[in-house]
Scaffold this motif. Sequence first.
Motif, PDB file in Angstrom:
ATOM      1  N   LEU A 153       0.830  -1.209   0.000  1.00 44.60           N
ATOM      2  CA  LEU A 153       0.000   0.000   0.000  1.00 44.60           C
ATOM      3  C   LEU A 153       0.861   1.255   0.000  1.00 44.60           C
ATOM      4  N   SER A 154       2.007   1.195   0.672  1.00 45.56           N
ATOM      5  CA  SER A 154       2.887   2.363   0.727  1.00 45.56           C
ATOM      6  C   SER A 154       3.457   2.712  -0.644  1.00 45.56           C
ATOM      7  N   LEU A 166      -3.855   7.462   2.838  1.00 51.18           N
ATOM      8  CA  LEU A 166      -4.262   6.053   3.002  1.00 51.18           C
ATOM      9  C   LEU A 166      -5.259   5.885   4.152  1.00 51.18           C
ATOM     10  N   ILE A 172     -10.072   0.164   0.532  1.00 51.95           N
ATOM     11  CA  ILE A 172      -9.211  -0.679  -0.292  1.00 51.95           C
ATOM     12  C   ILE A 172      -9.965  -1.950  -0.693  1.00 51.95           C
ATOM     13  N   ILE A 229      -5.211   2.210   7.036  1.00 53.50           N
ATOM     14  CA  ILE A 229      -6.127   2.532   5.920  1.00 53.50           C
ATOM     15  C   ILE A 229      -7.472   2.942   6.515  1.00 53.50           C
TER      16      ILE A 229
END
Lengths: 98, 141
Positions: A67-68, B17, B22, B95
Amino acid sequence: MCHRTVVAVQREIEMRGIPTVLITVSPEVSAQMRPPRALYPKGFKIGNSLGRPNMRELQRQVLRDALSLLLENTRPGSVVTREYPDYGEQYEPPHVRN
Amino acid sequence: MTLARKCVPFTPFDGDLKRMSIALVTAGGVHLREQEPFNIADELGDLTYRVFADDVESTQLMVTHHHYDHTDADQDINVVFPIDVLRDLAAEGFIGGLARKHVGYMGYTMQLKAMYEGTAPQIANEIDRGGRADAVVLTGG
């Protein structure tokens, strides 16, 4: 094969305007298809994209790192390699024959 | 839209984020136990996909795929489809949360044209219109 078609799906999603990141354990095969962003956890075998069963902290770290990549200035079409010593025994990924 | 392979579609990630939903997509042959398994008898492969809601129980997921060793995924589906791991990251605030829809399909097929022109855009539509994902993590298996 799965590591090839998954990039086709990734590219379609990216074309819809949604950023994506692939976790691949077959980096040469995935790279041929030019993924928008991809992480290769070095030495992980096929079937262990996130690590081994029940190694939850390792799995979390791989997912955080993937994700980073969304926030990093990666080069589209390339695969970023990271090492995870906690995984244990390392495996050689499939190689592309020319 | 067709795009030459040497062109790479790229959507910059603009945001935090911590606020993002997601979605997960895997080519590892993951489906719900109650859903129809992927057809591994057909040597041409299987072009279908399965959709899971955000509250899917990981214990209800399984793998039908004959082109990789999924004994580890049989023990812990998170090694190819990290749905519980994603929940952990939401709980720790890394997230924002999970998107409404997640997708499993079997990445093995001999019908590549149908995969690229049919299945791939259909999955992208599920994620885009149905799932409202802000970003997507994919795994090959």
